[in-house]
Scaffold this motif. Sequence first.
Motif, PDB file in Angstrom:
ATOM      1  N   GLU A   1       0.831  -1.204   0.000  1.00  0.00           N
ATOM      2  CA  GLU A   1       0.000   0.000   0.000  1.00  0.00           C
ATOM      3  C   GLU A   1       0.870   1.260   0.000  1.00  0.00           C
ATOM      4  OE1 GLU A   1      -2.662  -0.210   3.306  1.00  0.00           O
ATOM      5  OE2 GLU A   1      -3.685  -2.010   2.569  1.00  0.00           O
ATOM      6  N   LEU A   2       1.986   1.203   0.702  1.00  0.00           N
ATOM      7  CA  LEU A   2       2.912   2.333   0.713  1.00  0.00           C
ATOM      8  C   LEU A   2       3.453   2.603  -0.697  1.00  0.00           C
ATOM      9  CD1 LEU A   2       4.483   4.452   2.331  1.00  0.00           C
ATOM     10  CD2 LEU A   2       6.231   2.695   2.781  1.00  0.00           C
ATOM     11  N   MET A   3       3.783   1.529  -1.424  1.00  0.00           N
ATOM     12  CA  MET A   3       4.242   1.699  -2.809  1.00  0.00           C
ATOM     13  C   MET A   3       3.160   2.338  -3.662  1.00  0.00           C
ATOM     14  SD  MET A   3       7.291   1.065  -3.831  1.00  0.00           S
ATOM     15  CE  MET A   3       7.002   0.779  -5.576  1.00  0.00           C
ATOM     16  N   GLU A   4       1.922   1.986  -3.405  1.00  0.00           N
ATOM     17  CA  GLU A   4       0.810   2.598  -4.143  1.00  0.00           C
ATOM     18  C   GLU A   4       0.738   4.092  -3.864  1.00  0.00           C
ATOM     19  OE1 GLU A   4      -2.474   0.276  -2.805  1.00  0.00           O
ATOM     20  OE2 GLU A   4      -2.134  -1.357  -4.263  1.00  0.00           O
ATOM     21  N   GLN A   5       1.057   4.489  -2.640  1.00  0.00           N
ATOM     22  CA  GLN A   5       1.072   5.912  -2.299  1.00  0.00           C
ATOM     23  C   GLN A   5       2.202   6.635  -3.031  1.00  0.00           C
ATOM     24  OE1 GLN A   5      -1.165   7.694  -0.378  1.00  0.00           O
ATOM     25  NE2 GLN A   5      -2.315   5.756  -0.530  1.00  0.00           N
ATOM     26  N   PHE A   6       3.368   6.015  -3.091  1.00  0.00           N
ATOM     27  CA  PHE A   6       4.479   6.600  -3.857  1.00  0.00           C
ATOM     28  C   PHE A   6       4.086   6.732  -5.334  1.00  0.00           C
ATOM     29  CE2 PHE A   6       7.415   4.877  -0.429  1.00  0.00           C
ATOM     30  CZ  PHE A   6       7.754   6.132   0.051  1.00  0.00           C
ATOM     31  N   ARG A   7       3.439   5.688  -5.859  1.00  0.00           N
ATOM     32  CA  ARG A   7       2.970   5.734  -7.254  1.00  0.00           C
ATOM     33  C   ARG A   7       2.034   6.915  -7.474  1.00  0.00           C
ATOM     34  NH1 ARG A   7      -1.571   1.661  -8.108  1.00  0.00           N
ATOM     35  NH2 ARG A   7      -2.469   3.302  -6.786  1.00  0.00           N
ATOM     36  N   ASP A   8       1.083   7.100  -6.553  1.00  0.00           N
ATOM     37  CA  ASP A   8       0.116   8.189  -6.695  1.00  0.00           C
ATOM     38  C   ASP A   8       0.801   9.551  -6.655  1.00  0.00           C
ATOM     39  OD1 ASP A   8      -1.836   6.282  -6.828  1.00  0.00           O
ATOM     40  OD2 ASP A   8      -2.561   6.567  -4.772  1.00  0.00           O
ATOM     41  N   MET A   9       1.864   9.679  -5.864  1.00  0.00           N
ATOM     42  CA  MET A   9       2.616  10.931  -5.808  1.00  0.00           C
ATOM     43  C   MET A   9       3.236  11.260  -7.168  1.00  0.00           C
ATOM     44  SD  MET A   9       4.548  10.495  -2.133  1.00  0.00           S
ATOM     45  CE  MET A   9       5.838  11.637  -2.655  1.00  0.00           C
TER      46      MET A   9
END
Length: 331
Positions: free
Chosen positions: A141-149
Amino acid sequence: MIDTQTCLSRHPHPSIDISKWQRTVDLMSQLFDSACGTIVQFRQQEFNAVVASLNEDNFLQQDSSWPWEMKSFCRTIIETGEGLYVKDAANEEKWKDADPVKDGPVRSYLGMPITWPDGSLFGTICVIDTKHSNYKSTQVELMEQFRDMINADLKMISDYEEIKALALTDEMTCVSNRRGLNVLAAQRIKDAKRFGLSIGIAYLDIDNLKALNDEHGHNAGDDCISTLAQAMKNCCRENDIIARLGGDEFVVMLLTDTHDHLQVLCQRLENEFHRLCSESDILSDSGISYGYCCRHGNHPISLDTLIEEADRSMYKHKKAKQPEQCDTEAH
């Protein structure tokens, strides 16, 4: 319009801070305790690392690249449009013979697709390790947040280019406005000098537009203006500059090696305008006046002077066509 084939590592866009991307991948490498954090761009059938984490054990550097033909984790993401997590590549049948695994140090990979605002794929954001991994769902989920950034930054590029286009483009006709003409003309003048060509300016003005507005309303006048813009798009070359100076006044700026080219172009524009107007009962009697000038690039050239000269030539043409109306026409 966004040029999605521009390499962001070599040509960073002014709307984003690549150093922020660098800090992001450095943080990813620390949080995931991985050998590599990176953002990868896919362009021209090649993958290119825009940024790569700066930890000492990273085997991937900024601007590292590999071809589409090579079996890779990033390629799978581009093909599927979905994230990919490989815990132990050396012991997975699908990945153990891939070059980064068989001949390289890669043992674990977690990556997500990065997309432009229109949904087309930019590339990937990923953490890569030289040992197997067992990431928790919260880490995914953290990687998904980085992706969204990063996706948000790509939207900033899109918004920047859209605003830039609006600042240089006439909203109604979608050709350059006067500001856009000034920007593009500066390069054309340099090109004329460099290649030993002439700069040509054709100036066009719709006849009796005020009468059309008075009789049929301003919507009819706007239709007539848009029709002239369309005629110019139909007749001009892709690298010719078409601009609306305001009202019903347009110019075409082009590189040429012959003065006769301008005369032929203006006649073709007039014929195309008449053809398009003939499809409308209201516009069927509309006409244009035109003028042009041409100056060799080896001589000092001012855009304003060229426009003024072409404008005077246009006015002579209009006066010759309608001598009884010119004295009363506002110009």
